[in-house]
Design a protein around this motif. Sequence first.
Motif, PDB file in Angstrom:
ATOM      1  N   TRP A   3       0.909  -0.821   0.457  1.00  0.00           N
ATOM      2  CA  TRP A   3      -0.149   0.243   0.018  1.00  0.00           C
ATOM      3  C   TRP A   3       1.046   1.291   0.539  1.00  0.00           C
ATOM      4  O   TRP A   3       1.150   2.165  -1.058  1.00  0.00           O
ATOM      5  CB  TRP A   3      -1.075   0.055   1.083  1.00  0.00           C
ATOM      6  CG  TRP A   3      -1.656   1.074   1.032  1.00  0.00           C
ATOM      7  CD1 TRP A   3      -3.475   1.336   0.429  1.00  0.00           C
ATOM      8  CD2 TRP A   3      -1.617   2.073   2.130  1.00  0.00           C
ATOM      9  NE1 TRP A   3      -3.422   2.433   0.940  1.00  0.00           N
ATOM     10  CE2 TRP A   3      -2.957   3.056   1.933  1.00  0.00           C
ATOM     11  CE3 TRP A   3      -0.769   3.051   3.010  1.00  0.00           C
ATOM     12  CZ2 TRP A   3      -2.664   4.972   2.444  1.00  0.00           C
ATOM     13  CZ3 TRP A   3      -0.861   4.432   3.481  1.00  0.00           C
ATOM     14  CH2 TRP A   3      -1.935   5.068   2.911  1.00  0.00           C
ATOM     15  N   ASN A   4       1.437   1.358   0.731  1.00  0.00           N
ATOM     16  CA  ASN A   4       2.903   2.454   0.813  1.00  0.00           C
ATOM     17  C   ASN A   4       3.479   3.176  -0.359  1.00  0.00           C
ATOM     18  O   ASN A   4       3.694   4.009  -0.639  1.00  0.00           O
ATOM     19  CB  ASN A   4       3.383   1.758   1.592  1.00  0.00           C
ATOM     20  CG  ASN A   4       3.247   2.603   3.615  1.00  0.00           C
ATOM     21  OD1 ASN A   4       2.695   3.261   3.537  1.00  0.00           O
ATOM     22  ND2 ASN A   4       3.916   1.968   4.150  1.00  0.00           N
ATOM     23  N   TRP A   5       4.132   1.429  -1.041  1.00  0.00           N
ATOM     24  CA  TRP A   5       4.738   1.696  -2.577  1.00  0.00           C
ATOM     25  C   TRP A   5       3.494   2.195  -3.353  1.00  0.00           C
ATOM     26  O   TRP A   5       4.072   2.850  -4.131  1.00  0.00           O
ATOM     27  CB  TRP A   5       4.932   0.458  -3.401  1.00  0.00           C
ATOM     28  CG  TRP A   5       6.179   0.171  -3.790  1.00  0.00           C
ATOM     29  CD1 TRP A   5       6.652   0.086  -4.344  1.00  0.00           C
ATOM     30  CD2 TRP A   5       5.553   0.824  -5.578  1.00  0.00           C
ATOM     31  NE1 TRP A   5       7.863   0.433  -5.563  1.00  0.00           N
ATOM     32  CE2 TRP A   5       6.703   0.273  -6.492  1.00  0.00           C
ATOM     33  CE3 TRP A   5       4.496   0.396  -6.333  1.00  0.00           C
ATOM     34  CZ2 TRP A   5       6.713   0.501  -7.740  1.00  0.00           C
ATOM     35  CZ3 TRP A   5       4.189   0.755  -7.682  1.00  0.00           C
ATOM     36  CH2 TRP A   5       5.406   0.141  -8.484  1.00  0.00           C
ATOM     37  N   TRP A   6       2.030   2.089  -3.697  1.00  0.00           N
ATOM     38  CA  TRP A   6       0.985   2.459  -4.148  1.00  0.00           C
ATOM     39  C   TRP A   6       0.932   3.715  -3.738  1.00  0.00           C
ATOM     40  O   TRP A   6       0.994   4.466  -5.301  1.00  0.00           O
ATOM     41  CB  TRP A   6       0.041   1.816  -3.580  1.00  0.00           C
ATOM     42  CG  TRP A   6      -1.364   2.438  -4.737  1.00  0.00           C
ATOM     43  CD1 TRP A   6      -2.070   2.728  -3.467  1.00  0.00           C
ATOM     44  CD2 TRP A   6      -1.681   2.625  -6.157  1.00  0.00           C
ATOM     45  NE1 TRP A   6      -3.486   3.585  -4.371  1.00  0.00           N
ATOM     46  CE2 TRP A   6      -2.614   3.601  -5.159  1.00  0.00           C
ATOM     47  CE3 TRP A   6      -1.432   1.885  -6.907  1.00  0.00           C
ATOM     48  CZ2 TRP A   6      -3.785   3.858  -7.100  1.00  0.00           C
ATOM     49  CZ3 TRP A   6      -1.734   2.869  -8.126  1.00  0.00           C
ATOM     50  CH2 TRP A   6      -3.469   3.213  -8.069  1.00  0.00           C
ATOM     51  N   ARG A   7       0.888   4.448  -2.323  1.00  0.00           N
ATOM     52  CA  ARG A   7       0.349   5.306  -2.463  1.00  0.00           C
ATOM     53  C   ARG A   7       1.638   7.201  -2.331  1.00  0.00           C
ATOM     54  O   ARG A   7       0.988   8.136  -2.856  1.00  0.00           O
ATOM     55  CB  ARG A   7       0.841   5.628  -0.687  1.00  0.00           C
ATOM     56  CG  ARG A   7      -0.123   7.370  -0.440  1.00  0.00           C
ATOM     57  CD  ARG A   7       0.495   7.509   1.421  1.00  0.00           C
ATOM     58  NE  ARG A   7       1.495   6.559   1.818  1.00  0.00           N
ATOM     59  CZ  ARG A   7       2.715   7.174   2.230  1.00  0.00           C
ATOM     60  NH1 ARG A   7       2.889   8.518   1.631  1.00  0.00           N
ATOM     61  NH2 ARG A   7       3.922   6.694   2.910  1.00  0.00           N
ATOM     62  N   LYS A   8       2.967   5.901  -3.159  1.00  0.00           N
ATOM     63  CA  LYS A   8       3.649   7.260  -3.878  1.00  0.00           C
ATOM     64  C   LYS A   8       3.909   7.288  -5.056  1.00  0.00           C
ATOM     65  O   LYS A   8       4.065   8.139  -5.455  1.00  0.00           O
ATOM     66  CB  LYS A   8       5.173   6.302  -3.787  1.00  0.00           C
ATOM     67  CG  LYS A   8       5.807   6.373  -1.786  1.00  0.00           C
ATOM     68  CD  LYS A   8       7.132   5.578  -1.720  1.00  0.00           C
ATOM     69  CE  LYS A   8       7.715   6.150  -0.889  1.00  0.00           C
ATOM     70  NZ  LYS A   8       9.311   4.712  -0.215  1.00  0.00           N
ATOM     71  N   LEU A   9       2.753   6.251  -5.301  1.00  0.00           N
ATOM     72  CA  LEU A   9       3.089   5.886  -6.816  1.00  0.00           C
ATOM     73  C   LEU A   9       2.054   7.174  -7.678  1.00  0.00           C
ATOM     74  O   LEU A   9       1.853   7.988  -8.293  1.00  0.00           O
ATOM     75  CB  LEU A   9       2.920   4.890  -7.205  1.00  0.00           C
ATOM     76  CG  LEU A   9       2.589   4.285  -9.030  1.00  0.00           C
ATOM     77  CD1 LEU A   9       2.937   3.230  -9.765  1.00  0.00           C
ATOM     78  CD2 LEU A   9       0.624   4.555  -9.677  1.00  0.00           C
ATOM     79  N   ARG A  10       0.627   7.276  -6.720  1.00  0.00           N
ATOM     80  CA  ARG A  10      -0.840   8.398  -6.799  1.00  0.00           C
ATOM     81  C   ARG A  10      -0.076   9.099  -6.685  1.00  0.00           C
ATOM     82  O   ARG A  10      -0.646  10.905  -7.268  1.00  0.00           O
ATOM     83  CB  ARG A  10      -1.355   7.539  -5.156  1.00  0.00           C
ATOM     84  CG  ARG A  10      -2.773   6.533  -5.551  1.00  0.00           C
ATOM     85  CD  ARG A  10      -2.925   6.697  -7.032  1.00  0.00           C
ATOM     86  NE  ARG A  10      -4.504   7.133  -6.656  1.00  0.00           N
ATOM     87  CZ  ARG A  10      -5.747   7.320  -7.048  1.00  0.00           C
ATOM     88  NH1 ARG A  10      -5.118   7.413  -8.607  1.00  0.00           N
ATOM     89  NH2 ARG A  10      -6.655   8.259  -6.944  1.00  0.00           N
ATOM     90  N   ALA A  11       0.386   9.642  -5.751  1.00  0.00           N
ATOM     91  CA  ALA A  11       1.603  11.251  -5.597  1.00  0.00           C
ATOM     92  C   ALA A  11       1.873  11.610  -6.533  1.00  0.00           C
ATOM     93  O   ALA A  11       1.574  12.922  -7.076  1.00  0.00           O
ATOM     94  CB  ALA A  11       2.560  11.225  -4.437  1.00  0.00           C
ATOM     95  N   CYS A  12       3.155  10.556  -7.856  1.00  0.00           N
ATOM     96  CA  CYS A  12       3.743  10.627  -8.717  1.00  0.00           C
ATOM     97  C   CYS A  12       2.377  11.124  -9.820  1.00  0.00           C
ATOM     98  O   CYS A  12       2.974  11.974 -10.497  1.00  0.00           O
ATOM     99  CB  CYS A  12       4.652   9.602  -8.871  1.00  0.00           C
ATOM    100  SG  CYS A  12       5.744   9.315  -7.305  1.00  0.00           S
ATOM    101  N   THR A  13       1.486  10.557  -9.720  1.00  0.00           N
ATOM    102  CA  THR A  13       0.286  10.723 -10.742  1.00  0.00           C
ATOM    103  C   THR A  13      -0.441  11.421 -10.875  1.00  0.00           C
ATOM    104  O   THR A  13      -1.481  11.853 -11.214  1.00  0.00           O
ATOM    105  CB  THR A  13      -0.133   9.556 -11.484  1.00  0.00           C
ATOM    106  OG1 THR A  13      -0.865   9.061 -10.001  1.00  0.00           O
ATOM    107  CG2 THR A  13       0.941   8.322 -11.986  1.00  0.00           C
TER     108      THR A  13
END
Length: 305
Positions: free
Chosen positions: A75-85
Amino acid sequence: QCTTSRSLKALSQELAWASHLGLNMVSISPDTADRSTSWASALLPHAIERPGTVICVNLPILRADPLTGETSSTWNWWRKLRACTESHPNVALSLTMTADVPEDYEIDRWFAEPVKVVVIPTSVFLYNKGGFPVLSRKHQAVIQRLLRLGIRLELTGRPRHAKGWTIFVQYLRHLFDTMPPLTSKEEYESPFFDYLQIPLQPLADNLESGTYEVFEQDPVKYVQYEKAVFKALLDRYDGKDGKCTQPSELPIIMVVGAGRGPLVQASLNAASSAGIDVQVFAVEKNPNAVITLKSRLQEPAWVGR
């Protein structure tokens, strides 16, 4: 750097080709062992330029550390990705089920994310005494919760059964058919899942009846108001004779912004529970809502109060 540049160029070409073919969804499976999500920012231009294609990032629900073997949530990995997009709506999530299921609080976090697809490898299936593939109770619970959000299911892996894929598909259809029916509240809310609502301006605008209906579907506010009024009445009037003979002696409750009357009803319920007679004044600026309030004066619980 050269490899990264080539990879991003290849990704760009693949996304452009998918858009050319008119595909409404494409799936990307990144390496979650790589903690860098700098490549994810490259997805944003494609999400903006090609609104007809949803980019689904495929992640396992749990990731195993290659050195220790310990599992952790992605989930934390996904959260960073969401921030980038920039949380673009065209960048969604495809979750792959793993043999282990995360704790409930981890599962709850995924339900706040734009999950579009759930991938179920055949390797996570168990086999019952009859030799038929089944999922553990935890897997069943998670998948059935996600099905309520309208997600798609995808099977991967080798169909290790004589009937091939058919028996797996039949089992998943059985999971769908045996889901508990939606409550009236859930059915009412379902069209609004994952949609931002336009901020209301009740002081400037007269709300529609349907908007009041949405408010009234959430009972928490009204239950808490009723408890608060009940405690306030006991605090002020406990030990006094609640049966006053003159209207002027009755405690007064004023509901300012009464809408269609749920807070008025909550106040009357609280007074009845406390055994104290009250006068209730409903103040409302919306002339259409006032018509509803006047019609409710004919209800037995409202007459003479």
